[in-house]
Design an enzyme around this catalytic site. Sequence first.
Site, PDB file in Angstrom:
ATOM      1  N   THR A 225       2.881  -8.295  -2.071  1.00 60.57           N
ATOM      2  CA  THR A 225       2.955  -8.962  -0.769  1.00 60.57           C
ATOM      3  C   THR A 225       1.660  -8.799   0.018  1.00 60.57           C
ATOM      4  OG1 THR A 225       4.075  -8.824   1.375  1.00 60.57           O
ATOM      5  CG2 THR A 225       4.046  -6.818   0.088  1.00 60.57           C
ATOM      6  N   ASP A 226       1.452  -9.711   0.964  1.00 65.41           N
ATOM      7  CA  ASP A 226       0.294  -9.581   1.862  1.00 65.41           C
ATOM      8  C   ASP A 226       0.473  -8.430   2.852  1.00 65.41           C
ATOM      9  OD1 ASP A 226       2.267 -10.734   3.464  1.00 65.41           O
ATOM     10  OD2 ASP A 226       1.062 -12.454   4.089  1.00 65.41           O
ATOM     11  N   GLU A 227       1.715  -7.931   2.976  1.00 67.51           N
ATOM     12  CA  GLU A 227       1.963  -6.890   3.993  1.00 67.51           C
ATOM     13  C   GLU A 227       1.216  -5.592   3.686  1.00 67.51           C
ATOM     14  OE1 GLU A 227       5.742  -6.394   5.654  1.00 67.51           O
ATOM     15  OE2 GLU A 227       6.316  -8.484   5.395  1.00 67.51           O
TER      16      GLU A 227
ATOM     17  N   TYR B 165       8.551  -0.581   4.027  1.00 66.06           N
ATOM     18  CA  TYR B 165       8.532  -1.591   2.952  1.00 66.06           C
ATOM     19  C   TYR B 165       7.104  -1.818   2.454  1.00 66.06           C
ATOM     20  CZ  TYR B 165       8.091  -6.272   0.957  1.00 66.06           C
ATOM     21  OH  TYR B 165       7.749  -7.335   0.150  1.00 66.06           O
TER      22      TYR B 165
ATOM     23  N   LYS C 275       5.421  -1.042  -1.253  1.00 68.39           N
ATOM     24  CA  LYS C 275       4.791  -2.061  -2.102  1.00 68.39           C
ATOM     25  C   LYS C 275       3.337  -1.665  -2.385  1.00 68.39           C
ATOM     26  CE  LYS C 275       6.233  -5.469  -3.414  1.00 68.39           C
ATOM     27  NZ  LYS C 275       7.022  -5.822  -4.643  1.00 68.39           N
TER      28      LYS C 275
HETATM   29  P1  NAD Z   1      15.070 -10.458  -2.793  1.00 65.86           P
HETATM   30  O1  NAD Z   1      15.438  -9.305  -1.938  1.00 65.86           O
HETATM   31  O2  NAD Z   1      15.618 -11.816  -2.493  1.00 65.86           O
HETATM   32  O3  NAD Z   1      15.429 -10.151  -4.315  1.00 65.86           O
HETATM   33  C1  NAD Z   1      15.186  -8.905  -4.899  1.00 65.86           C
HETATM   34  C2  NAD Z   1      15.939  -8.850  -6.207  1.00 65.86           C
HETATM   35  O4  NAD Z   1      15.683  -7.574  -6.807  1.00 65.86           O
HETATM   36  C3  NAD Z   1      17.472  -8.961  -6.058  1.00 65.86           C
HETATM   37  O5  NAD Z   1      17.988  -9.848  -7.023  1.00 65.86           O
HETATM   38  C4  NAD Z   1      17.964  -7.558  -6.295  1.00 65.86           C
HETATM   39  O6  NAD Z   1      19.275  -7.501  -6.837  1.00 65.86           O
HETATM   40  C5  NAD Z   1      16.925  -7.034  -7.277  1.00 65.86           C
HETATM   41  N1  NAD Z   1      16.838  -5.576  -7.266  1.00 65.86           N
HETATM   42  C6  NAD Z   1      16.704  -4.765  -6.184  1.00 65.86           C
HETATM   43  N2  NAD Z   1      16.674  -3.480  -6.574  1.00 65.86           N
HETATM   44  C7  NAD Z   1      16.764  -3.477  -7.940  1.00 65.86           C
HETATM   45  C8  NAD Z   1      16.766  -2.466  -8.925  1.00 65.86           C
HETATM   46  N3  NAD Z   1      16.668  -1.170  -8.580  1.00 65.86           N
HETATM   47  N4  NAD Z   1      16.859  -2.819 -10.225  1.00 65.86           N
HETATM   48  C9  NAD Z   1      16.948  -4.137 -10.575  1.00 65.86           C
HETATM   49  N5  NAD Z   1      16.966  -5.133  -9.675  1.00 65.86           N
HETATM   50  C10 NAD Z   1      16.867  -4.813  -8.371  1.00 65.86           C
HETATM   51  O7  NAD Z   1      13.478 -10.474  -2.782  1.00 65.86           O
HETATM   52  P2  NAD Z   1      12.464 -11.689  -2.828  1.00 65.86           P
HETATM   53  O8  NAD Z   1      12.229 -12.178  -1.467  1.00 65.86           O
HETATM   54  O9  NAD Z   1      12.882 -12.622  -3.891  1.00 65.86           O
HETATM   55  O10 NAD Z   1      11.133 -10.926  -3.286  1.00 65.86           O
HETATM   56  C11 NAD Z   1      10.832 -10.755  -4.660  1.00 65.86           C
HETATM   57  C12 NAD Z   1       9.527 -10.012  -4.795  1.00 65.86           C
HETATM   58  O11 NAD Z   1       8.484 -10.747  -4.144  1.00 65.86           O
HETATM   59  C13 NAD Z   1       9.532  -8.632  -4.142  1.00 65.86           C
HETATM   60  O12 NAD Z   1       8.824  -7.757  -4.963  1.00 65.86           O
HETATM   61  C14 NAD Z   1       8.801  -8.858  -2.820  1.00 65.86           C
HETATM   62  O13 NAD Z   1       8.155  -7.679  -2.419  1.00 65.86           O
HETATM   63  C15 NAD Z   1       7.820  -9.926  -3.194  1.00 65.86           C
HETATM   64  N6  NAD Z   1       7.396 -10.833  -2.118  1.00 65.86           N
HETATM   65  C16 NAD Z   1       8.339 -11.469  -1.348  1.00 65.86           C
HETATM   66  C17 NAD Z   1       7.903 -12.381  -0.389  1.00 65.86           C
HETATM   67  C18 NAD Z   1       8.890 -13.141   0.483  1.00 65.86           C
HETATM   68  O14 NAD Z   1       8.481 -13.849   1.393  1.00 65.86           O
HETATM   69  N7  NAD Z   1      10.193 -13.043   0.243  1.00 65.86           N
HETATM   70  C19 NAD Z   1       6.531 -12.613  -0.194  1.00 65.86           C
HETATM   71  C20 NAD Z   1       5.624 -11.925  -1.001  1.00 65.86           C
HETATM   72  C21 NAD Z   1       6.068 -11.056  -1.961  1.00 65.86           C
HETATM   73  O1  DAU Z   2       4.567 -11.475   4.194  1.00 66.93           O
HETATM   74  C1  DAU Z   2       5.356 -11.374   3.047  1.00 66.93           C
HETATM   75  C2  DAU Z   2       6.678 -10.742   3.390  1.00 66.93           C
HETATM   76  O2  DAU Z   2       7.430 -11.734   4.084  1.00 66.93           O
HETATM   77  C3  DAU Z   2       7.452 -10.250   2.176  1.00 66.93           C
HETATM   78  O3  DAU Z   2       6.728  -9.219   1.551  1.00 66.93           O
HETATM   79  C4  DAU Z   2       8.848  -9.741   2.581  1.00 66.93           C
HETATM   80  O4  DAU Z   2       9.585  -9.389   1.428  1.00 66.93           O
HETATM   81  C5  DAU Z   2       9.550 -10.865   3.303  1.00 66.93           C
HETATM   82  O5  DAU Z   2      10.816 -10.423   3.752  1.00 66.93           O
HETATM   83  C6  DAU Z   2       8.715 -11.341   4.477  1.00 66.93           C
HETATM   84  O6  DAU Z   2       8.622 -10.299   5.470  1.00 66.93           O
HETATM   85  P1  DAU Z   2       8.705 -10.621   7.034  1.00 66.93           P
HETATM   86  O7  DAU Z   2       9.057  -9.391   7.758  1.00 66.93           O
HETATM   87  O8  DAU Z   2       7.505 -11.374   7.480  1.00 66.93           O
HETATM   88  O9  DAU Z   2       9.940 -11.679   6.990  1.00 66.93           O
HETATM   89  P2  DAU Z   2      11.187 -11.884   7.959  1.00 66.93           P
HETATM   90  O10 DAU Z   2      11.809 -13.187   7.571  1.00 66.93           O
HETATM   91  O11 DAU Z   2      12.051 -10.680   8.024  1.00 66.93           O
HETATM   92  O12 DAU Z   2      10.499 -12.081   9.366  1.00 66.93           O
HETATM   93  C7  DAU Z   2       9.544 -13.108   9.594  1.00 66.93           C
HETATM   94  C8  DAU Z   2       9.059 -12.979  11.028  1.00 66.93           C
HETATM   95  O13 DAU Z   2      10.146 -13.336  11.902  1.00 66.93           O
HETATM   96  C9  DAU Z   2       8.668 -11.570  11.405  1.00 66.93           C
HETATM   97  O14 DAU Z   2       7.578 -11.619  12.304  1.00 66.93           O
HETATM   98  C10 DAU Z   2       9.898 -11.020  12.119  1.00 66.93           C
HETATM   99  C11 DAU Z   2      10.504 -12.252  12.766  1.00 66.93           C
HETATM  100  N1  DAU Z   2      11.974 -12.276  12.904  1.00 66.93           N
HETATM  101  C12 DAU Z   2      12.739 -11.971  11.808  1.00 66.93           C
HETATM  102  C13 DAU Z   2      14.120 -11.980  11.895  1.00 66.93           C
HETATM  103  C14 DAU Z   2      14.962 -11.614  10.705  1.00 66.93           C
HETATM  104  C15 DAU Z   2      12.559 -12.663  14.107  1.00 66.93           C
HETATM  105  O15 DAU Z   2      11.839 -12.990  15.087  1.00 66.93           O
HETATM  106  N2  DAU Z   2      13.911 -12.689  14.182  1.00 66.93           N
HETATM  107  C16 DAU Z   2      14.731 -12.341  13.134  1.00 66.93           C
HETATM  108  O16 DAU Z   2      15.974 -12.364  13.305  1.00 66.93           O
END
Ligand code: NAD
Ligand code: DAU
Length: 373
Positions: free
Chosen positions: A137-139, A163, A167
């Site tokens: 992730t970019d975080e 988190y 990562k």
């Molecule tokens: P998600 O939470 O939707 O899915 C995570 C999956 O991992 C789920 O299916 C869960 O059951 C599985 N999991 C969790 N713990 C586990 C374990 N111990 N063993 C096996 N499986 C397990 O997450 P996502 O949003 O699809 O993110 C996927 C990946 O991409 C993550 O590594 C996250 O850090 C990264 N990522 C997410 C975003 C985003 O915007 N969502 C952006 C950049 C990177």
């Molecule tokens: O940047 C990549 C990341 O993006 C991934 O690594 C994470 O897995 C993914 O969950 C996401 O993280 P964020 O914290 O950016 O996503 P989230 O959807 O939780 O929140 C997006 C923005 O919106 C953040 O600034 C917090 C804000 N927010 C979120 C929720 C859930 C609100 O204002 N209200 C809300 O109820």
Amino acid sequence: MSHTPHRLLVTGGAGFIGANFVHYWLREHPDARVVVLDALTYAGNRANLDPVRHHPGLRFVHGDIRDTALAAALLREEALDTLVHFAAESHVDRSIQGPDAFIDTNVNGTHSLLKAARQVWLEEGRTPAHRFHHVSTDEVYGSLGPTDPAFSETTPYAPNSPYAASKAASDHLVRAYHHTYGLAVTTSNCSNNYGPYHFPEKLIPLTLVNLLDGKPAPVYGNGRNIRDWLYVEDHCRGIARVLVQGRTGETYNIGGNNEWANIDIVRHLCELIDRSFAADPALRARFPHAAPAQGQPSAGLIRFVQDRPGHDRRYAIDATRIRRELGFAPQETFATGMAKTLAWYLAHEDWWRAVMDGRYRQWVTQHYAPAGA
Ligand code: NAD
Ligand code: DAU
């Protein structure tokens, strides 16, 4: 050196991005073998794989990435040559309430997979041409000021939430297994994804389903925090490009060059929903509690709520490397991606109602309780 993935282990393939990746990969490579390893936590869902359920190349294994023996056995018995590692605890707010699970899964879980890969691919020498791709992730780069340049692959790590720290730790372990043991790894660091199967605890799907049910759309703090949004299938395409053409040991940033303040995203979603109701009167009967079903604008449901502790101000990705080296660019604009996303949520009400189970409601009640409640 390019890599030709034939037989993949996809961890977290029942989650949001992992499932989209499995759909994409099996569509593009119908002869591939894809073994999904997923623990089906609250965010994982077998139904996310329904579109490819009958694909002969797919095998689903319900298991934990911390089970090194299981991962090694799958690599061995399926003769897998590629591991795409999505599995993680992924929700920043949950990491603030309970960091332990994030260390267990994201740090120890990633290390468990690295050990399995090292054992089978290097020590047993079963698959000389292998690839371990780590999805990050970019975080990990921390938070940007309003005029700072976007994160590049050389931006120093400065994770701010449990988190992000977990990562970052996993990224470093992946790097170390390359430098120390010669494991063929790549890592991608992506910005915020949106699209189908996005779990409705995250901003965009939470806002959509709340507005459809006439519930408040919570915005943290003043809503001016900025995220860089990418349609999930574009992320999957970027990962595929890195898998095949990426240089081993290298990291690639993936992003949409699409920065939005949260409040503007939420207002935009309100407008999209209002327009959808105006264009399709049947939506009023399906979602009678939605504001436009009662002649009101959805924006009236926006509520500013207590901010996230340590809330990162701004993320933005500089995706020059993946564009120049691998020729990757997103295919969706924000307008086309959001239109697809809203259409998907309108067409898949059963999916989002089913995932909003007792555990989900408990989280929402606890997390959005007024301060001091
Ligand atoms: P998600 O939470 O939707 O899915 C995570 C999956 O991992 C789920 O299916 C869960 O059951 C599985 N999991 C969790 N713990 C586990 C374990 N111990 N063993 C096996 N499986 C397990 O997450 P996502 O949003 O699809 O993110 C996927 C990946 O991409 C993550 O590594 C996250 O850090 C990264 N990522 C997410 C975003 C985003 O915007 N969502 C952006 C950049 C990177
Ligand atoms: O940047 C990549 C990341 O993006 C991934 O690594 C994470 O897995 C993914 O969950 C996401 O993280 P964020 O914290 O950016 O996503 P989230 O959807 O939780 O929140 C997006 C923005 O919106 C953040 O600034 C917090 C804000 N927010 C979120 C929720 C859930 C609100 O204002 N209200 C809300 O109820």
